[in-house]
Design a protein around this motif. Structure first.
Motif, PDB file in Angstrom:
ATOM      1  N   ALA A  82       0.831  -1.204   0.000  1.00 22.13           N
ATOM      2  CA  ALA A  82       0.000   0.000   0.000  1.00 22.13           C
ATOM      3  C   ALA A  82       0.869   1.258   0.000  1.00 22.13           C
ATOM      4  CB  ALA A  82      -0.910  -0.019   1.231  1.00 22.13           C
ATOM      5  N   HIS A  83       0.191   2.392   0.013  1.00 19.41           N
ATOM      6  CA  HIS A  83       0.826   3.708   0.158  1.00 19.41           C
ATOM      7  C   HIS A  83       1.877   3.980  -0.922  1.00 19.41           C
ATOM      8  CE1 HIS A  83      -1.217   3.331   3.923  1.00 19.41           C
ATOM      9  NE2 HIS A  83      -0.408   2.364   4.324  1.00 19.41           N
ATOM     10  N   GLY A  84       1.648   3.443  -2.114  1.00 15.64           N
ATOM     11  CA  GLY A  84       2.597   3.645  -3.202  1.00 15.64           C
ATOM     12  C   GLY A  84       3.979   3.095  -2.900  1.00 15.64           C
ATOM     13  N   GLY A  85       4.047   2.164  -1.945  1.00 16.28           N
ATOM     14  CA  GLY A  85       5.350   1.624  -1.551  1.00 16.28           C
ATOM     15  C   GLY A  85       6.113   2.553  -0.625  1.00 16.28           C
ATOM     16  N   GLY A  86       5.415   3.525  -0.044  1.00 14.72           N
ATOM     17  CA  GLY A  86       6.100   4.494   0.817  1.00 14.72           C
ATOM     18  C   GLY A  86       7.110   5.292   0.002  1.00 14.72           C
ATOM     19  N   SER A  87       8.289   5.464   0.524  1.00 17.20           N
ATOM     20  CA  SER A  87       9.314   6.236  -0.188  1.00 17.20           C
ATOM     21  C   SER A  87      10.297   5.338  -0.942  1.00 17.20           C
ATOM     22  CB  SER A  87      10.062   7.142   0.790  1.00 17.20           C
ATOM     23  OG  SER A  87      10.648   6.378   1.822  1.00 17.20           O
ATOM     24  N   PHE A  88       9.942   4.071  -1.128  1.00 14.17           N
ATOM     25  CA  PHE A  88      10.850   3.128  -1.769  1.00 14.17           C
ATOM     26  C   PHE A  88      11.344   3.630  -3.131  1.00 14.17           C
ATOM     27  CE2 PHE A  88      11.669  -0.303  -4.756  1.00 14.17           C
ATOM     28  CZ  PHE A  88      12.677  -0.976  -4.101  1.00 14.17           C
ATOM     29  N   ALA A  89      10.441   4.067  -3.988  1.00 11.43           N
ATOM     30  CA  ALA A  89      10.846   4.510  -5.327  1.00 11.43           C
ATOM     31  C   ALA A  89      11.817   5.684  -5.252  1.00 11.43           C
ATOM     32  CB  ALA A  89       9.625   4.886  -6.166  1.00 11.43           C
ATOM     33  N   PHE A  90      11.596   6.579  -4.313  1.00 10.79           N
ATOM     34  CA  PHE A  90      12.459   7.744  -4.162  1.00 10.79           C
ATOM     35  C   PHE A  90      13.867   7.340  -3.734  1.00 10.79           C
ATOM     36  CE2 PHE A  90      14.272  11.248  -1.722  1.00 10.79           C
ATOM     37  CZ  PHE A  90      14.125  12.301  -2.601  1.00 10.79           C
ATOM     38  N   TRP A  91      13.975   6.331  -2.866  1.00 11.95           N
ATOM     39  CA  TRP A  91      15.271   5.944  -2.305  1.00 11.95           C
ATOM     40  C   TRP A  91      15.939   4.773  -3.020  1.00 11.95           C
ATOM     41  CZ3 TRP A  91      17.515   9.452   0.271  1.00 11.95           C
ATOM     42  CH2 TRP A  91      16.812  10.304   1.105  1.00 11.95           C
ATOM     43  N   LEU A  92      15.381   4.278  -4.093  1.00 11.87           N
ATOM     44  CA  LEU A  92      15.956   3.112  -4.771  1.00 11.87           C
ATOM     45  C   LEU A  92      17.422   3.341  -5.149  1.00 11.87           C
ATOM     46  CD1 LEU A  92      15.735   0.280  -5.925  1.00 11.87           C
ATOM     47  CD2 LEU A  92      14.808   1.305  -8.031  1.00 11.87           C
ATOM     48  N   GLY A  93      17.765   4.501  -5.628  1.00 14.20           N
ATOM     49  CA  GLY A  93      19.166   4.792  -5.981  1.00 14.20           C
ATOM     50  C   GLY A  93      20.094   4.667  -4.785  1.00 14.20           C
ATOM     51  N   ARG A  94      19.645   5.086  -3.632  1.00 15.86           N
ATOM     52  CA  ARG A  94      20.440   4.971  -2.414  1.00 15.86           C
ATOM     53  C   ARG A  94      20.661   3.505  -2.048  1.00 15.86           C
ATOM     54  NH1 ARG A  94      21.471   8.710   1.642  1.00 15.86           N
ATOM     55  NH2 ARG A  94      21.940   7.817   3.677  1.00 15.86           N
ATOM     56  N   PHE A  95      19.600   2.694  -2.161  1.00 18.51           N
ATOM     57  CA  PHE A  95      19.719   1.262  -1.865  1.00 18.51           C
ATOM     58  C   PHE A  95      20.666   0.584  -2.842  1.00 18.51           C
ATOM     59  CE2 PHE A  95      15.066   1.808  -0.581  1.00 18.51           C
ATOM     60  CZ  PHE A  95      15.413   2.284   0.659  1.00 18.51           C
ATOM     61  N   GLU A  96      20.557   0.946  -4.099  1.00 14.29           N
ATOM     62  CA  GLU A  96      21.436   0.373  -5.120  1.00 14.29           C
ATOM     63  C   GLU A  96      22.897   0.685  -4.802  1.00 14.29           C
ATOM     64  OE1 GLU A  96      20.847  -1.279  -8.452  1.00 14.29           O
ATOM     65  OE2 GLU A  96      19.182  -1.838  -7.141  1.00 14.29           O
ATOM     66  N   ASN A  97      23.161   1.939  -4.482  1.00 11.60           N
ATOM     67  CA  ASN A  97      24.514   2.353  -4.156  1.00 11.60           C
ATOM     68  C   ASN A  97      25.055   1.548  -2.972  1.00 11.60           C
ATOM     69  OD1 ASN A  97      26.856   4.262  -4.304  1.00 11.60           O
ATOM     70  ND2 ASN A  97      26.103   4.753  -2.248  1.00 11.60           N
ATOM     71  N   ALA A  98      24.263   1.437  -1.923  1.00 11.18           N
ATOM     72  CA  ALA A  98      24.711   0.700  -0.743  1.00 11.18           C
ATOM     73  C   ALA A  98      24.929  -0.777  -1.065  1.00 11.18           C
ATOM     74  CB  ALA A  98      23.684   0.851   0.380  1.00 11.18           C
ATOM     75  N   TRP A  99      24.040  -1.369  -1.842  1.00  9.89           N
ATOM     76  CA  TRP A  99      24.168  -2.790  -2.166  1.00  9.89           C
ATOM     77  C   TRP A  99      25.474  -3.053  -2.935  1.00  9.89           C
ATOM     78  CZ3 TRP A  99      24.662  -6.386  -6.000  1.00  9.89           C
ATOM     79  CH2 TRP A  99      24.320  -7.699  -5.672  1.00  9.89           C
ATOM     80  N   HIS A 100      25.807  -2.173  -3.863  1.00  9.26           N
ATOM     81  CA  HIS A 100      27.013  -2.359  -4.668  1.00  9.26           C
ATOM     82  C   HIS A 100      28.292  -1.986  -3.920  1.00  9.26           C
ATOM     83  CE1 HIS A 100      25.159  -3.561  -8.414  1.00  9.26           C
ATOM     84  NE2 HIS A 100      24.254  -2.620  -8.225  1.00  9.26           N
ATOM     85  N   ARG A 101      28.220  -1.014  -3.034  1.00  8.04           N
ATOM     86  CA  ARG A 101      29.442  -0.517  -2.390  1.00  8.04           C
ATOM     87  C   ARG A 101      29.701  -1.084  -1.011  1.00  8.04           C
ATOM     88  NH1 ARG A 101      30.623   5.548  -3.709  1.00  8.04           N
ATOM     89  NH2 ARG A 101      32.333   4.853  -2.438  1.00  8.04           N
ATOM     90  N   ARG A 102      28.676  -1.547  -0.318  1.00  2.00           N
ATOM     91  CA  ARG A 102      28.852  -2.045   1.051  1.00  2.00           C
ATOM     92  C   ARG A 102      28.088  -3.355   1.251  1.00  2.00           C
ATOM     93  NH1 ARG A 102      31.516   0.845   4.996  1.00  2.00           N
ATOM     94  NH2 ARG A 102      31.545  -1.281   5.818  1.00  2.00           N
ATOM     95  N   ARG A 103      28.396  -4.333   0.442  1.00  5.05           N
ATOM     96  CA  ARG A 103      27.729  -5.632   0.550  1.00  5.05           C
ATOM     97  C   ARG A 103      27.897  -6.240   1.937  1.00  5.05           C
ATOM     98  NH1 ARG A 103      25.531  -8.877  -3.368  1.00  5.05           N
ATOM     99  NH2 ARG A 103      25.027  -9.854  -1.413  1.00  5.05           N
ATOM    100  N   ASP A 104      28.958  -5.887   2.636  1.00  7.98           N
ATOM    101  CA  ASP A 104      29.187  -6.425   3.979  1.00  7.98           C
ATOM    102  C   ASP A 104      28.166  -5.918   4.996  1.00  7.98           C
ATOM    103  OD1 ASP A 104      30.407  -3.884   3.542  1.00  7.98           O
ATOM    104  OD2 ASP A 104      31.587  -4.129   5.367  1.00  7.98           O
ATOM    105  N   LEU A 105      27.501  -4.823   4.687  1.00  9.24           N
ATOM    106  CA  LEU A 105      26.554  -4.236   5.621  1.00  9.24           C
ATOM    107  C   LEU A 105      25.113  -4.270   5.150  1.00  9.24           C
ATOM    108  CD1 LEU A 105      28.521  -0.995   6.553  1.00  9.24           C
ATOM    109  CD2 LEU A 105      28.455  -3.149   7.817  1.00  9.24           C
ATOM    110  N   ILE A 106      24.881  -4.506   3.888  1.00  9.09           N
ATOM    111  CA  ILE A 106      23.575  -4.216   3.319  1.00  9.09           C
ATOM    112  C   ILE A 106      22.563  -5.347   3.389  1.00  9.09           C
ATOM    113  CG2 ILE A 106      24.081  -4.790   0.923  1.00  9.09           C
ATOM    114  CD1 ILE A 106      22.126  -1.743   2.164  1.00  9.09           C
TER     115      ILE A 106
END
Length: 143
Positions: free
Chosen positions: A37-61
């Motif tokens: 629901a709720h348009g997925g919250g702010s997920f679409a807005f922050w997808l780039g941030r998640f992508e960056n973290a997944w690629h750069r900090r796999r040890d934490l993400i």
């Protein structure tokens, strides 16, 4: 009102990212239909941030096999975002095929009339508009 204005969308956003980064989509079959629901919250807005973290900090993400963008076809969101620009971000990020009409009924902050943001969007073509207003839900519900 803070719970309705920010809490529910934030919980939705956190649910999506927890399912992705926690590897849930790697463990459940693609045939499992999930919508948020709720348009997925702010997920679409922050997808780039998640992508960056997944690629750069796999040890934490997290433990997901793919970056967050690799799971965009595994869930849908509703269209209850109240603003054409937010709807366009959803469509641009997830694709029109992943957005379904929502209403927030019976809550008092729901869109009235239902579908008005989709109807008045000047960036959706008729195929996208029809998919969001009807076709995606029919597919999701196997009607």
């Amino acid at each position: 009102m803070a719970r309705w204005l920010t809490g529910m969308p934030a919980e939705t956003h956190l649910s999506i990212i927890a399912m992705i980064l926690g590897g849930v989509f790697d463990r459940v079959p693609p045939s499992l239909r999930i919508t948020f629901a709720h348009g997925g919250g702010s997920f679409a807005f922050w997808l780039g941030r998640f992508e960056n973290a997944w690629h750069r900090r796999r040890d934490l993400i997290g433990v997901s096999e793919l970056p967050p963008s690799g799971y965009l076809d595994r869930f849908s969101v509703d269209s209850v975002v109240f603003d054409p620009a937010a709807l366009h971000l959803l469509v641009d990020t997830l694709g029109a095929s992943q957005v379904m009409l929502g209403s927030d009924y019976p809550y008092p902050l729901g869109e009235r009339p239902v579908g008005s943001v989709v109807e008045r969007s000047d960036r959706l073509d008729e195929t996208q508009r029809t998919a969001i207003l009807r076709g995606n839900a029919e597919r999701f519900l196997a009607l």
